[in-house]
Structures are given as structure tokens and as C-alpha cells.
Design a protein around this motif. Sequence first.
Motif, PDB file in Angstrom:
ATOM      1  N   VAL A 248       0.833  -1.196   0.000  1.00 31.35           N
ATOM      2  CA  VAL A 248       0.000   0.000   0.000  1.00 31.35           C
ATOM      3  C   VAL A 248       0.866   1.244   0.000  1.00 31.35           C
ATOM      4  CG1 VAL A 248      -1.891  -1.175   1.180  1.00 31.35           C
ATOM      5  CG2 VAL A 248      -0.172   0.055   2.527  1.00 31.35           C
ATOM      6  N   VAL A 249       0.343   2.286  -0.618  1.00 30.86           N
ATOM      7  CA  VAL A 249       0.986   3.594  -0.648  1.00 30.86           C
ATOM      8  C   VAL A 249       0.095   4.553   0.147  1.00 30.86           C
ATOM      9  CG1 VAL A 249       1.849   5.461  -2.104  1.00 30.86           C
ATOM     10  CG2 VAL A 249       1.962   3.083  -2.911  1.00 30.86           C
ATOM     11  N   VAL A 250       0.673   5.201   1.136  1.00 30.98           N
ATOM     12  CA  VAL A 250      -0.095   6.043   2.056  1.00 30.98           C
ATOM     13  C   VAL A 250       0.294   7.494   1.852  1.00 30.98           C
ATOM     14  CG1 VAL A 250      -0.657   6.515   4.458  1.00 30.98           C
ATOM     15  CG2 VAL A 250      -0.199   4.161   3.713  1.00 30.98           C
ATOM     16  N   GLY A 251      -0.698   8.340   1.580  1.00 32.16           N
ATOM     17  CA  GLY A 251      -0.443   9.756   1.372  1.00 32.16           C
ATOM     18  C   GLY A 251      -1.066  10.603   2.452  1.00 32.16           C
ATOM     19  N   ARG A 252      -2.231  11.204   2.147  1.00 31.12           N
ATOM     20  CA  ARG A 252      -2.831  12.180   3.051  1.00 31.12           C
ATOM     21  C   ARG A 252      -3.165  11.622   4.432  1.00 31.12           C
ATOM     22  NH1 ARG A 252      -7.905  13.813   0.307  1.00 31.12           N
ATOM     23  NH2 ARG A 252      -7.754  11.709  -0.552  1.00 31.12           N
ATOM     24  N   GLY A 253      -3.350  10.310   4.541  1.00 37.57           N
ATOM     25  CA  GLY A 253      -3.719   9.708   5.813  1.00 37.57           C
ATOM     26  C   GLY A 253      -2.693   9.884   6.912  1.00 37.57           C
ATOM     27  N   CYS A 254      -1.432  10.116   6.545  1.00 35.06           N
ATOM     28  CA  CYS A 254      -0.392  10.260   7.566  1.00 35.06           C
ATOM     29  C   CYS A 254      -0.032  11.717   7.836  1.00 35.06           C
ATOM     30  CB  CYS A 254       0.860   9.471   7.177  1.00 35.06           C
ATOM     31  SG  CYS A 254       1.736  10.149   5.749  1.00 35.06           S
ATOM     32  N   GLN A 255      -0.693  12.642   7.203  1.00 35.16           N
ATOM     33  CA  GLN A 255      -0.410  14.059   7.454  1.00 35.16           C
ATOM     34  C   GLN A 255      -0.781  14.399   8.892  1.00 35.16           C
ATOM     35  OE1 GLN A 255      -2.672  15.994   4.347  1.00 35.16           O
ATOM     36  NE2 GLN A 255      -0.994  15.889   2.892  1.00 35.16           N
ATOM     37  N   GLY A 256       0.191  14.887   9.652  1.00 38.15           N
ATOM     38  CA  GLY A 256      -0.049  15.151  11.059  1.00 38.15           C
ATOM     39  C   GLY A 256      -0.157  13.892  11.892  1.00 38.15           C
ATOM     40  N   ARG A 257       0.134  12.735  11.318  1.00 33.33           N
ATOM     41  CA  ARG A 257       0.046  11.449  12.016  1.00 33.33           C
ATOM     42  C   ARG A 257       1.169  10.524  11.549  1.00 33.33           C
ATOM     43  NH1 ARG A 257      -4.744   8.472  10.578  1.00 33.33           N
ATOM     44  NH2 ARG A 257      -4.525   7.323  12.523  1.00 33.33           N
ATOM     45  N   PRO A 258       2.425  10.921  11.726  1.00 35.57           N
ATOM     46  CA  PRO A 258       3.500  10.014  11.294  1.00 35.57           C
ATOM     47  C   PRO A 258       3.441   8.668  11.997  1.00 35.57           C
ATOM     48  CG  PRO A 258       4.380  11.831  12.630  1.00 35.57           C
ATOM     49  CD  PRO A 258       2.963  12.175  12.296  1.00 35.57           C
ATOM     50  N   TRP A 259       2.823   8.629  13.200  1.00 31.74           N
ATOM     51  CA  TRP A 259       2.694   7.358  13.915  1.00 31.74           C
ATOM     52  C   TRP A 259       1.756   6.384  13.228  1.00 31.74           C
ATOM     53  CZ3 TRP A 259       1.676  12.178  16.040  1.00 31.74           C
ATOM     54  CH2 TRP A 259       0.335  12.575  16.070  1.00 31.74           C
ATOM     55  N   LEU A 260       1.076   6.804  12.167  1.00 31.64           N
ATOM     56  CA  LEU A 260       0.293   5.839  11.385  1.00 31.64           C
ATOM     57  C   LEU A 260       1.189   4.711  10.889  1.00 31.64           C
ATOM     58  CD1 LEU A 260      -2.278   4.876   9.971  1.00 31.64           C
ATOM     59  CD2 LEU A 260      -1.795   6.485   8.118  1.00 31.64           C
ATOM     60  N   PHE A 261       2.475   5.009  10.667  1.00 34.04           N
ATOM     61  CA  PHE A 261       3.377   3.955  10.197  1.00 34.04           C
ATOM     62  C   PHE A 261       3.681   2.938  11.296  1.00 34.04           C
ATOM     63  CE2 PHE A 261       3.791   6.982   6.821  1.00 34.04           C
ATOM     64  CZ  PHE A 261       3.880   6.169   5.697  1.00 34.04           C
ATOM     65  N   THR A 262       3.601   3.341  12.555  1.00 34.97           N
ATOM     66  CA  THR A 262       3.678   2.360  13.636  1.00 34.97           C
ATOM     67  C   THR A 262       2.482   1.421  13.552  1.00 34.97           C
ATOM     68  OG1 THR A 262       4.745   4.012  15.034  1.00 34.97           O
ATOM     69  CG2 THR A 262       3.906   2.049  16.125  1.00 34.97           C
ATOM     70  N   ASP A 263       1.298   1.998  13.354  1.00 38.55           N
ATOM     71  CA  ASP A 263       0.086   1.187  13.224  1.00 38.55           C
ATOM     72  C   ASP A 263       0.195   0.223  12.048  1.00 38.55           C
ATOM     73  OD1 ASP A 263      -0.869   2.717  15.290  1.00 38.55           O
ATOM     74  OD2 ASP A 263      -2.508   3.650  14.159  1.00 38.55           O
ATOM     75  N   LEU A 264       0.713   0.713  10.930  1.00 40.56           N
ATOM     76  CA  LEU A 264       0.806  -0.121   9.733  1.00 40.56           C
ATOM     77  C   LEU A 264       1.753  -1.294   9.942  1.00 40.56           C
ATOM     78  CD1 LEU A 264       0.924   2.794   7.150  1.00 40.56           C
ATOM     79  CD2 LEU A 264      -0.871   1.051   7.253  1.00 40.56           C
ATOM     80  N   VAL A 265       2.927  -1.021  10.517  1.00 42.52           N
ATOM     81  CA  VAL A 265       3.875  -2.102  10.781  1.00 42.52           C
ATOM     82  C   VAL A 265       3.258  -3.106  11.741  1.00 42.52           C
ATOM     83  CG1 VAL A 265       6.104  -2.655  11.839  1.00 42.52           C
ATOM     84  CG2 VAL A 265       5.916  -0.724  10.265  1.00 42.52           C
ATOM     85  N   SER A 266       2.586  -2.624  12.776  1.00 42.41           N
ATOM     86  CA  SER A 266       1.949  -3.513  13.746  1.00 42.41           C
ATOM     87  C   SER A 266       0.864  -4.350  13.083  1.00 42.41           C
ATOM     88  CB  SER A 266       1.338  -2.684  14.885  1.00 42.41           C
ATOM     89  OG  SER A 266       2.321  -1.943  15.558  1.00 42.41           O
ATOM     90  N   ALA A 267       0.053  -3.714  12.234  1.00 40.54           N
ATOM     91  CA  ALA A 267      -1.051  -4.429  11.594  1.00 40.54           C
ATOM     92  C   ALA A 267      -0.547  -5.523  10.671  1.00 40.54           C
ATOM     93  CB  ALA A 267      -1.920  -3.440  10.819  1.00 40.54           C
ATOM     94  N   PHE A 268       0.462  -5.222   9.858  1.00 43.71           N
ATOM     95  CA  PHE A 268       0.983  -6.236   8.950  1.00 43.71           C
ATOM     96  C   PHE A 268       1.729  -7.341   9.696  1.00 43.71           C
ATOM     97  CE2 PHE A 268       0.266  -3.062   5.568  1.00 43.71           C
ATOM     98  CZ  PHE A 268      -0.345  -3.879   4.618  1.00 43.71           C
ATOM     99  N   ALA A 269       2.144  -7.046  10.942  1.00 45.90           N
ATOM    100  CA  ALA A 269       2.768  -8.080  11.781  1.00 45.90           C
ATOM    101  C   ALA A 269       1.724  -8.921  12.501  1.00 45.90           C
ATOM    102  CB  ALA A 269       3.701  -7.429  12.799  1.00 45.90           C
ATOM    103  N   GLY A 270       0.460  -8.545  12.355  1.00 46.44           N
ATOM    104  CA  GLY A 270      -0.609  -9.346  12.918  1.00 46.44           C
ATOM    105  C   GLY A 270      -1.035  -8.984  14.320  1.00 46.44           C
ATOM    106  N   THR A 271      -0.634  -7.826  14.804  1.00 45.83           N
ATOM    107  CA  THR A 271      -1.021  -7.408  16.143  1.00 45.83           C
ATOM    108  C   THR A 271      -2.116  -6.354  16.089  1.00 45.83           C
ATOM    109  OG1 THR A 271      -0.284  -6.346  18.193  1.00 45.83           O
ATOM    110  CG2 THR A 271       0.836  -5.705  16.180  1.00 45.83           C
ATOM    111  N   GLU A 272      -2.916  -6.262  17.153  1.00 41.66           N
ATOM    112  CA  GLU A 272      -4.000  -5.291  17.236  1.00 41.66           C
ATOM    113  C   GLU A 272      -3.554  -3.982  17.876  1.00 41.66           C
ATOM    114  OE1 GLU A 272      -7.029  -5.656  15.957  1.00 41.66           O
ATOM    115  OE2 GLU A 272      -6.433  -7.615  15.178  1.00 41.66           O
ATOM    116  N   ARG A 273      -2.337  -3.903  18.366  1.00 36.95           N
ATOM    117  CA  ARG A 273      -1.882  -2.695  19.058  1.00 36.95           C
ATOM    118  C   ARG A 273      -1.853  -1.515  18.098  1.00 36.95           C
ATOM    119  NH1 ARG A 273       2.189  -2.256  23.258  1.00 36.95           N
ATOM    120  NH2 ARG A 273       0.948  -3.842  24.282  1.00 36.95           N
ATOM    121  N   ARG A 274      -2.380  -0.367  18.494  1.00 37.51           N
ATOM    122  CA  ARG A 274      -2.378   0.846  17.683  1.00 37.51           C
ATOM    123  C   ARG A 274      -1.970   2.035  18.556  1.00 37.51           C
ATOM    124  NH1 ARG A 274      -2.701  -2.841  14.853  1.00 37.51           N
ATOM    125  NH2 ARG A 274      -4.262  -3.331  13.251  1.00 37.51           N
ATOM    126  N   VAL A 275      -1.366   3.035  17.956  1.00 41.66           N
ATOM    127  CA  VAL A 275      -0.963   4.242  18.676  1.00 41.66           C
ATOM    128  C   VAL A 275      -2.159   5.178  18.796  1.00 41.66           C
ATOM    129  CG1 VAL A 275       0.523   6.280  18.616  1.00 41.66           C
ATOM    130  CG2 VAL A 275       1.423   4.063  17.892  1.00 41.66           C
TER     131      VAL A 275
END
Length: 399
Positions: A248-275
Motif C-alpha cells: 500500500v501507498v499512504v499519502g494524506r492519511g499520515c499528514q499530522g500522524r507520522p505514527w500511522l506507520f507504527t500502526d501499519l507495521v503492527s497491523a501487517f505483523a498481525g497485532t491489534e496494538r495501535r498508537v
Amino acid sequence: MSLTLGRFTVGTPVVLAPMAGVTNAPFRQLCREAARAGLPEPTGSPIEPHASDAPEGVFVSEMVTSRALVERTPESMRIITPAPDETIRSVQLYGVDPATVRAAVRMLVTEDRADHIDLNFGCPVPKVTKRGGGAVLPWKRDLFAAIVRGAVEEAGRGDVPLTVKMRMGIDETHLTYLEAGLMAQDAGAAWVALHARTAAEYYSGHAHWDAIARLKEAVTDIPVLGNGDIWSAQDALAMVAQTGCDGVVVGRGCQGRPWLFTDLVSAFAGTERRVRPGLGAVASVLRRHAELMIVHADGDEGRGLRELRKHMAWYLKGYSVGGDARRGLALVDSLADLDDKLAALDLDQAYPGEAAEGQRGRAGTPKVPSVPYGWLDSREIDADLAASLHEAELSVSGG
């Protein structure tokens, strides 16, 4: 789930989309640190970097025009300057003249200035499309093929993977993405990424994820990435499940939310943890962003803070801040001023939930794309259009 990019293996199949005025070195650094954080403690900072050798995503620079790069304009050189810790130095190029694009790629490769090059065929901005660039260029299939083939050839001399990002086409009656995807594959592109909207749709409405699925069915030899309406990690997982895309390519969704990439890495690793940061944690990230922007501005505090202003509303989305405070933060001109204004906020606020998520900025409305006179008359370039291509190599920006 990993992603192959030439000689690189990317641990998590996520890409930060190039966005003009947003994805400069400081913001890319914040997003990379968030991706490496993986699974932060819920009460900690949403960005808590740790050591890692594996890139957990690809983080693409702002778009730079081929002509400006070949001419080594100061701004183009600044755009391609990486942050010190960039494992994959990723640069997006825009151009409409095959020779100029080839020269820009040659420069990046021979001078060792990039590890990955992405070609922009997705920009819907009128000042780009009216010169035949961005999302309207694949309509001229011979031009599209010449640009991609030449760029792949030059990139290959340095074993640098070259990718293509595009839209569905000009409008619903002038779709190009299936043909362009196959042509990119045949030319040797490392992957193709589709923003599932037309140029006419701009950023309005909903992305057509079904088009990503059709592209994935057609292009079978290289990865296909999807882009459009990824506002959360759940959206990313849903896109992969619904379309079969490879990342996936993420654009506007991470504006002001760089921690969305923490969520993405966690989600693709199979965990429910989110920032889910409270306002105090958001302020901490915003302050770090300011420091990085000043370094990026060669120590010019005023310039660095002015460039940060556009991010303020994105960071504060959903939090109870008040109009006066928001306006004040949008005018900060020094670190001291920023510190004073942040300290005046109610930093004990908890995460406001869905109010802080979802669409960022303005989506715009559908519009008739601006294209060169006679552009739609033929799928091929004629002599008159070829002679005017150099005009589209001006220093323009968009995403």
C-alpha cells in the motif's frame, strides 16, 4: 508480508507517497522512526525509535522535476538530499521529455544520489496536466513507453530499481492504467502503484479499489501497490484483502500522524496494538518535527517554522484546542514561540478517537482536467506536441 524492490527486501509493504511540501527529509525521518518503533507502549511517545537494520517501508521524497534536477537548481538539490539514516534513498521524478528524464536518472545513479527512483504519472494538478504531464501523460502511450524504458535502462546501470506511480487515467472515458501497467512491466519497472482515482476526480469521492484488483489481475510479473483512502491500518489491511495488491501507498492519511506507520507495521505483523496519542504526546512529536525542520533549513529557525505551519491543523485534528490557539500555532516563527503556545494547551487531553482520524485536508471536487490542445485526439504524440514538451519541464510540483 514483505515487499521486493529490486535488490531490497522491505520488511513491511508500505510506502510513504511523495507529497509536495510535506514529505521532505524531516517528515520522512519521523515516519521512518515511527515504522521502526513497531509496537510502542500505549502511554509512551508515539515515536520511539529503536535500532533496526531492516527497512520497514519505503519513504519517498517530494517530487522533483527532471529538468530542474539536471540543471541542479538549489531547491531540486535540497529535495533529493536524504536524512542521515535513510536506508533506501527514494526520489520521485517528474518529466515529459524522455531525454531529460533519462539524463536526470543518469545523474542520480552515476552520482550515487538514490537507491530507488519513482516516476510520477499520477499528479492531477492543472499546471502539470495542462503541459501533458502527470496523470494525463499515459494517454500518449508512445511517450509513456519511451520515458519508462529510458529511465529503467539508465537506472539499471547502477542496479537502482525504478518504479511507476500512476492514476487510472484522465477521466472515466479515457482510462489508461491497465495498458500503462503492462507497458511498465514490459519495460522492466520494479513495481507499479495505482492511485485509484482519475485525474478528473482529483482527491474527491472514494478511491476505486476494484481498479487496483483489476490491475493486479493484469500485471502478474511485478508487484502492484494500491493507493487511495488509506486512513488507518485497518484500511490498509482491507485494501490488501479486497484487491490482492502486494503493498500500500499512504499519502494524506499520515499528514499530522507520522505514527500511522507504527500502526501499519503492527497491523501487517498481525497485532491489534495501535498508537492513540494524547495531546501531550502529539505536542512532543510536533516539537521534534520543528527541530528537524530547522536543521533542514540550514539552521534558519524562521524558515523552518514557516514550513512547519501547514502541518499544525493536521496534528491538532480532533483535539479540543480552540480557534485562537489554532490560529496562533499556524503563525509560529520561532521555537520559543512554539513552546509557549504548546505549553498553553491542555496537554492532558486523551486521544479523541475517530475525530482525530479520517481524511486530512481538502479533497476538492471533480473537475475537467486541463490538457494540451489536441491531446485527446490521438494516443500518439505528433510533431507539434513533441516540440512543446520542453515547456512541461518547468519547476512544478504536485502529487
